[in-house]
Design a protein around this motif. Structure first.
Motif, short mmCIF file in Angstrom:
data_model
loop_
_atom_site.label_atom_id
_atom_site.label_comp_id
_atom_site.label_asym_id
_atom_site.label_seq_id
_atom_site.Cartn_x
_atom_site.Cartn_y
_atom_site.Cartn_z
N UNK A 150 0.81 -1.21 0.00
CA UNK A 150 0.00 0.00 0.00
C UNK A 150 0.84 1.26 0.00
N UNK A 151 0.20 2.37 -0.31
CA UNK A 151 0.90 3.66 -0.28
C UNK A 151 1.45 3.95 1.11
N UNK A 152 2.71 4.30 1.17
CA UNK A 152 3.34 4.61 2.43
C UNK A 152 3.76 3.40 3.23
N UNK A 153 3.58 2.21 2.68
CA UNK A 153 4.00 1.00 3.38
C UNK A 153 5.52 0.90 3.37
N UNK A 154 6.04 0.02 4.22
CA UNK A 154 7.49 -0.14 4.30
C UNK A 154 8.08 -0.58 2.96
N UNK A 155 7.35 -1.44 2.25
CA UNK A 155 7.83 -1.89 0.94
C UNK A 155 7.86 -0.77 -0.08
N UNK A 156 6.88 0.11 -0.02
CA UNK A 156 6.84 1.28 -0.90
C UNK A 156 8.06 2.16 -0.65
N UNK A 157 8.29 2.48 0.62
CA UNK A 157 9.41 3.35 0.97
C UNK A 157 10.75 2.71 0.65
N UNK A 158 10.86 1.41 0.91
CA UNK A 158 12.13 0.72 0.66
C UNK A 158 12.49 0.74 -0.82
N UNK A 159 11.51 0.49 -1.69
CA UNK A 159 11.80 0.46 -3.13
C UNK A 159 12.07 1.85 -3.69
#
Length: 314
Positions: A150-159
């Motif tokens: 999702x938007x703002x998720x850890x995976x979003x930020x990491x990538x």
């Protein structure tokens, strides 16, 4: 006065808990957060003698759940799973629009675990190494899709953090949780993800996903053959998720201490921690003061990452 406070504190501690405890998870089911939360809830149920149940409340990059829990009675019967996103990233990402103050509205109990993020692709993907992905992304900017929870998720930020460091342009496809995202990744609807290891471990072991690199400073003991991003040419790059227990500000210290001791005891139990360890989590179990200091240091680190990479909520 001191004697009165001591008696009051001891009374609270002796009585607690007298009913079920709600553990709120600010994300959808099927991800790393739920794996961590359910492990802790199960062990606390056994040690405290009252049911500790998990309630998923996703939305708003975790802000919806955080805002609700900050208003809950500070009596120890509502806990929330704190996360790098809600406690360290969101303050930098949302600024004055953030509907809670992680330092003033909550009290830390303990840091449970650190979880490395992993860049992974489908086993059917042509990308055999991280360099394969980066080379193709540079040849085809804006044409490779990556999925996150999702938007703002850890995976979003990491990538986004990695894309900035690697000088590539990937297209973010946000999902409502890790579960549906992984289904599309395996099916080829998206090409890559940068997600928490526990949510990927089953599919990696089953041969459906291929890990290309791990975001922790050292290689994972459960994926010893997967290189770190630093080893893959990105010196100093590190991004891991972390999870801890928080309570609303004003919760009695005696209750916080009771919870902290119970959680640390469960983390020291190989049986209680079996699932988390098998999925690659690095268990911690520190004091409330240590956890508070850790959150503060992570807020400083992620504010610099957000500023440097220009990460925004889509």
């Amino acid at each position: 006065m001191a004697i009165t406070l001591l008696i009051s504190s001891n009374t609270v501690l002796a009585a607690y808990p007298e009913k079920s405890i709600r553990l709120v998870v600010p994300f959808a089911t099927g991800g790393t957060s739920e794996i961590i939360a359910r492990s802790i809830a199960g062990s606390l149920t056994n040690s405290l003698g009252q049911l500790v149940y998990v309630e998923n409340k996703p939305g708003g990059a975790g802000n919806i759940a955080m805002e609700e829990v900050k208003r809950a009675n500070p009596d120890g019967y509502t806990l929330i799973l704190g996360h790098v996103g809600t406690l360290a990233v969101n303050p930098a990402l949302f600024g004055k629009k953030l509907p809670y103050n992680p330092s003033k509205d909550f009290a830390p109990v303990t840091l449970i675990a650190k979880v490395p993020n992993v860049i992974a692709v489908s086993e059917k993907s042509p990308y055999k190494t991280l360099n394969n992905l980066v080379v193709d992304a540079k040849k085809n900017p804006g044409k490779i899709n990556y999925g996150s929870a999702g938007n703002g998720s850890a995976g979003h930020l990491a990538m986004e953090y990695f894309s900035s460091e690697a000088g590539i342009d990937l297209v973010h496809v946000p999902y409502k949780g890790s579960g549906p995202m992984l289904t599309d990744l395996i099916g080829g609807q998206i090409q890559v993800t940068f997600n928490g290891l526990p949510s990927l471990m089953g599919q990696i072991q089953g041969g459906a996903l291929r890990p290309l690199a791990i975001g922790s400073a050292q290689r994972s003991t459960v994926l010893p053959n997967v290189p770190t991003l630093a080893e893959s040419g990105y010196k100093g790059f590190e991004t891991s998720q972390w999870y801890g227990i928080m309570v609303p500000a004003g919760t009695p210290q005696a209750v916080i201490d009771r919870l902290q001791k119970a959680i640390v005891k469960s983390l020291q139990s190989k049986e209680d921690s079996k699932k988390m360890l098998e999925d690659g989590a690095v268990l911690v179990g520190d004091t409330p003061a240590q956890f508070a200091a850790f959150i503060k240091s992570e807020q400083s680190r992620w504010s610099k990452v957000v500023e440097k990479s220009g990460i925004t909520i889509d």
